[in-house]
Design an enzyme around this catalytic site. Structure first.
Site, PDB file in Angstrom:
ATOM      1  N   GLU A 155       4.595  -5.073   7.244  1.00 17.76           N
ATOM      2  CA  GLU A 155       3.916  -3.952   7.914  1.00 17.76           C
ATOM      3  C   GLU A 155       4.404  -3.747   9.337  1.00 17.76           C
ATOM      4  O   GLU A 155       4.383  -2.627   9.853  1.00 17.76           O
ATOM      5  CB  GLU A 155       2.398  -4.178   7.919  1.00 17.76           C
ATOM      6  CG  GLU A 155       1.732  -4.057   6.558  1.00 17.76           C
ATOM      7  CD  GLU A 155       1.686  -5.368   5.774  1.00 17.76           C
ATOM      8  OE1 GLU A 155       2.428  -6.317   6.118  1.00 17.76           O
ATOM      9  OE2 GLU A 155       0.897  -5.461   4.820  1.00 17.76           O
ATOM     10  N   ALA A 158       0.867  -1.173   0.000  1.00 18.49           N
ATOM     11  CA  ALA A 158       0.000   0.000   0.000  1.00 18.49           C
ATOM     12  C   ALA A 158       0.907   1.226   0.000  1.00 18.49           C
ATOM     13  O   ALA A 158       2.067   1.153   0.403  1.00 18.49           O
ATOM     14  CB  ALA A 158      -0.871  -0.019   1.243  1.00 18.49           C
ATOM     15  N   GLU A 183      -0.869  -9.081  -0.577  1.00 20.54           N
ATOM     16  CA  GLU A 183      -2.283  -9.306  -0.243  1.00 20.54           C
ATOM     17  C   GLU A 183      -3.152  -9.298  -1.503  1.00 20.54           C
ATOM     18  O   GLU A 183      -4.073 -10.121  -1.634  1.00 20.54           O
ATOM     19  CB  GLU A 183      -2.744  -8.236   0.760  1.00 20.54           C
ATOM     20  CG  GLU A 183      -2.075  -8.432   2.114  1.00 20.54           C
ATOM     21  CD  GLU A 183      -2.307  -7.271   3.064  1.00 20.54           C
ATOM     22  OE1 GLU A 183      -1.837  -6.149   2.759  1.00 20.54           O
ATOM     23  OE2 GLU A 183      -2.951  -7.460   4.097  1.00 20.54           O
ATOM     24  N   GLY A 205       0.516  -4.847   0.939  1.00 21.01           N
ATOM     25  CA  GLY A 205      -0.688  -4.882   0.097  1.00 21.01           C
ATOM     26  C   GLY A 205      -0.451  -5.569  -1.245  1.00 21.01           C
ATOM     27  O   GLY A 205      -1.373  -6.137  -1.834  1.00 21.01           O
TER      28      GLY A 205
HETATM   29  N1  CAA Z   1       4.596   3.187  -0.627  1.00 22.68           N
HETATM   30  C1  CAA Z   1       4.999   4.339  -1.166  1.00 22.68           C
HETATM   31  N2  CAA Z   1       6.155   4.459  -1.870  1.00 22.68           N
HETATM   32  C2  CAA Z   1       6.910   3.375  -2.009  1.00 22.68           C
HETATM   33  C3  CAA Z   1       6.550   2.133  -1.474  1.00 22.68           C
HETATM   34  C4  CAA Z   1       5.315   2.057  -0.745  1.00 22.68           C
HETATM   35  N3  CAA Z   1       4.871   0.896  -0.237  1.00 22.68           N
HETATM   36  N4  CAA Z   1       7.521   1.225  -1.770  1.00 22.68           N
HETATM   37  C5  CAA Z   1       8.441   1.892  -2.493  1.00 22.68           C
HETATM   38  N5  CAA Z   1       8.075   3.190  -2.636  1.00 22.68           N
HETATM   39  C6  CAA Z   1       8.814   4.247  -3.341  1.00 22.68           C
HETATM   40  C7  CAA Z   1      10.017   4.688  -2.534  1.00 22.68           C
HETATM   41  O1  CAA Z   1       9.642   5.638  -1.541  1.00 22.68           O
HETATM   42  C8  CAA Z   1      10.878   5.306  -3.623  1.00 22.68           C
HETATM   43  O2  CAA Z   1      10.370   6.567  -3.946  1.00 22.68           O
HETATM   44  P1  CAA Z   1      11.381   7.843  -4.040  1.00 22.68           P
HETATM   45  O3  CAA Z   1      12.260   7.498  -5.207  1.00 22.68           O
HETATM   46  O4  CAA Z   1      10.457   9.002  -4.291  1.00 22.68           O
HETATM   47  O5  CAA Z   1      12.132   7.881  -2.757  1.00 22.68           O
HETATM   48  C9  CAA Z   1      10.590   4.393  -4.828  1.00 22.68           C
HETATM   49  O6  CAA Z   1       9.352   3.735  -4.545  1.00 22.68           O
HETATM   50  C10 CAA Z   1      11.654   3.314  -5.020  1.00 22.68           C
HETATM   51  O7  CAA Z   1      11.780   2.602  -3.800  1.00 22.68           O
HETATM   52  P2  CAA Z   1      13.194   2.363  -3.077  1.00 22.68           P
HETATM   53  O8  CAA Z   1      14.153   3.473  -3.399  1.00 22.68           O
HETATM   54  O9  CAA Z   1      12.921   2.085  -1.642  1.00 22.68           O
HETATM   55  O10 CAA Z   1      13.662   1.039  -3.842  1.00 22.68           O
HETATM   56  P3  CAA Z   1      14.676  -0.092  -3.305  1.00 22.68           P
HETATM   57  O11 CAA Z   1      14.962  -0.956  -4.483  1.00 22.68           O
HETATM   58  O12 CAA Z   1      15.810   0.522  -2.566  1.00 22.68           O
HETATM   59  O13 CAA Z   1      13.829  -0.938  -2.214  1.00 22.68           O
HETATM   60  C11 CAA Z   1      11.869  -2.079  -1.390  1.00 22.68           C
HETATM   61  C12 CAA Z   1      12.736  -1.697  -2.618  1.00 22.68           C
HETATM   62  C13 CAA Z   1      12.660  -3.040  -0.477  1.00 22.68           C
HETATM   63  C14 CAA Z   1      10.605  -2.769  -1.922  1.00 22.68           C
HETATM   64  C15 CAA Z   1      11.533  -0.788  -0.586  1.00 22.68           C
HETATM   65  O14 CAA Z   1      10.981   0.163  -1.494  1.00 22.68           O
HETATM   66  C16 CAA Z   1      10.504  -1.001   0.491  1.00 22.68           C
HETATM   67  O15 CAA Z   1      10.838  -1.521   1.545  1.00 22.68           O
HETATM   68  N6  CAA Z   1       9.244  -0.581   0.260  1.00 22.68           N
HETATM   69  C17 CAA Z   1       8.176  -0.633   1.234  1.00 22.68           C
HETATM   70  C18 CAA Z   1       7.690  -2.041   1.464  1.00 22.68           C
HETATM   71  C19 CAA Z   1       6.600  -2.059   2.524  1.00 22.68           C
HETATM   72  O16 CAA Z   1       6.795  -1.728   3.658  1.00 22.68           O
HETATM   73  N7  CAA Z   1       5.374  -2.456   2.114  1.00 22.68           N
HETATM   74  C20 CAA Z   1       4.228  -2.496   2.987  1.00 22.68           C
HETATM   75  C21 CAA Z   1       3.448  -1.214   2.874  1.00 22.68           C
HETATM   76  S1  CAA Z   1       2.166  -1.082   4.096  1.00 22.68           S
HETATM   77  C22 CAA Z   1       0.947  -2.038   3.512  1.00 22.68           C
HETATM   78  O17 CAA Z   1       1.006  -2.595   2.446  1.00 22.68           O
HETATM   79  C23 CAA Z   1      -0.253  -2.127   4.427  1.00 22.68           C
HETATM   80  C24 CAA Z   1      -1.214  -3.210   4.092  1.00 22.68           C
HETATM   81  O18 CAA Z   1      -1.427  -4.146   4.782  1.00 22.68           O
HETATM   82  C25 CAA Z   1      -1.997  -3.153   2.917  1.00 22.68           C
END
Ligand code: CAA
Length: 257
Positions: free
Chosen positions: A131, A65, A111, A108
């Site tokens: 999360e 998400a 999911e 998400g």
């Molecule tokens: N939401 C918003 N933006 C996100 C995102 C997310 N879930 N995941 C990645 N992005 C964005 C980053 O902020 C970044 O944007 P900027 O360039 O503007 O900074 C861009 O996408 C590229 O991401 P990274 O630079 O982080 O890429 P990476 O290759 O270094 O890492 C990754 C990849 C390990 C997937 C890392 O992006 C990450 O950990 N993302 C978040 C994963 C996460 O926590 N997901 C759960 C979200 S909460 C949820 O889903 C709730 C639910 O139950 C539904």
């Protein structure tokens, strides 16, 4: 409807929906939800379409998400809008949806892949529910669907530690139907979807409903539900056509009736 966060294409009887927010690794925001609901409703309503493929990019199916959209929300905002409840619409699509997952399917993203009817994984796929690292929990059904798919021990470890699992571990655990080399993922998903879309449409919906019933009912109720639907299909033209075609050693010519 013109889509900004999705690419929607029809290839024969298959609808391919590609999540397309590369700058955010396909993070799932409200616009993606609105567009996906519209795309799936159009797919479900179109008699010319029999199966959908939902996919992302090589790097990410979806990295979760959209954290930036949620960051400032308070409890009242989330509760008043029943935030995330709209995603359940994916599970109410009557025709099958195959998730074709390469790269990250996190939070998400994992999911939504699990809301699809089955997952085909590229060898690069990584699944996780991270999360807890954000101070929250899964919110689109991950704690339930992951536990159904992989059992308590692995689901509990994944949600409590946020550890990602690779394609092989996911296949061993029963989360994915099959692993294919990343370069073949889309072709393989489209081929599988074409196979399904070429079946008798009512039988496709009935088979999907039956397997899903296994997660909602007791065994006896599920078996009863199966038998009634099986019996009911004998009222369709396609049952007569399918069995006649078998006897006459030719492919079935379905009418969807
Ligand atoms: N939401 C918003 N933006 C996100 C995102 C997310 N879930 N995941 C990645 N992005 C964005 C980053 O902020 C970044 O944007 P900027 O360039 O503007 O900074 C861009 O996408 C590229 O991401 P990274 O630079 O982080 O890429 P990476 O290759 O270094 O890492 C990754 C990849 C390990 C997937 C890392 O992006 C990450 O950990 N993302 C978040 C994963 C996460 O926590 N997901 C759960 C979200 S909460 C949820 O889903 C709730 C639910 O139950 C539904």
């Amino acid at each position: 409807m013109a889509f900004e966060t999705l690419i929607v294409e029809q290839v024969g009887r298959v609808t391919r929906i590609t999540l397309n927010r590369p700058q955010a690794l396909n993070a799932l925001n409200s616009q993606v939800l609105t567009e996906l609901i519209a795309a799936l409703a159009a797919f479900d309503a179109d008699d010319g379409q029999g199966c959908a493929v939902l996919t992302g990019s090589e790097k990410a199916f979806a990295a979760g998400a959209d954290i930036k959209e949620m960051q400032a929300q308070g409890f009242a905002d989330m509760y008043a809008t029943n935030f995330f409840s709209g995603w359940e619409t994916v599970t109410r699509t009557r025709k099958p949806i195959i998730a074709a997952v390469a790269g990250y399917a996190l939070g998400g993203g994992c999911e939504v892949a699990m809301m699809c009817d089955f997952i085909l994984a590229a060898d690069t796929a990584k699944f996780g529910q991270p999360e807890i690292k954000l101070g929250v929990t899964p919110g689109m059904g991950g704690s339930q669907r992951l536990t159904h798919a992989v059992g308590k021990a692995k689901a509990m470890e994944m949600v409590l530690t946020g550890r990602m699992i690779g394609a092989e571990e996911a296949e061993r655990a029963g989360l994915v139907a099959r692993i294919v080399p990343a370069a073949d993922l889309l072709d393989e998903a489209m081929k599988t979807a074409e196979t399904i879309a070429a079946m008798a449409p009512l039988a496709v919906v009935a088979n999907k409903e039956m397997v899903n019933a296994a997660f909602e009912t007791s065994l006896a109720q599920g078996v009863q539900f199966e038998r009634r639907l099986f019996n009911g299909l004998f009222g369709t033209a396609d049952q007569k056509e399918g069995m006649t075609a078998f006897v006459e050693k030719r492919p079935g010519n379905w009418t969807g009736r």
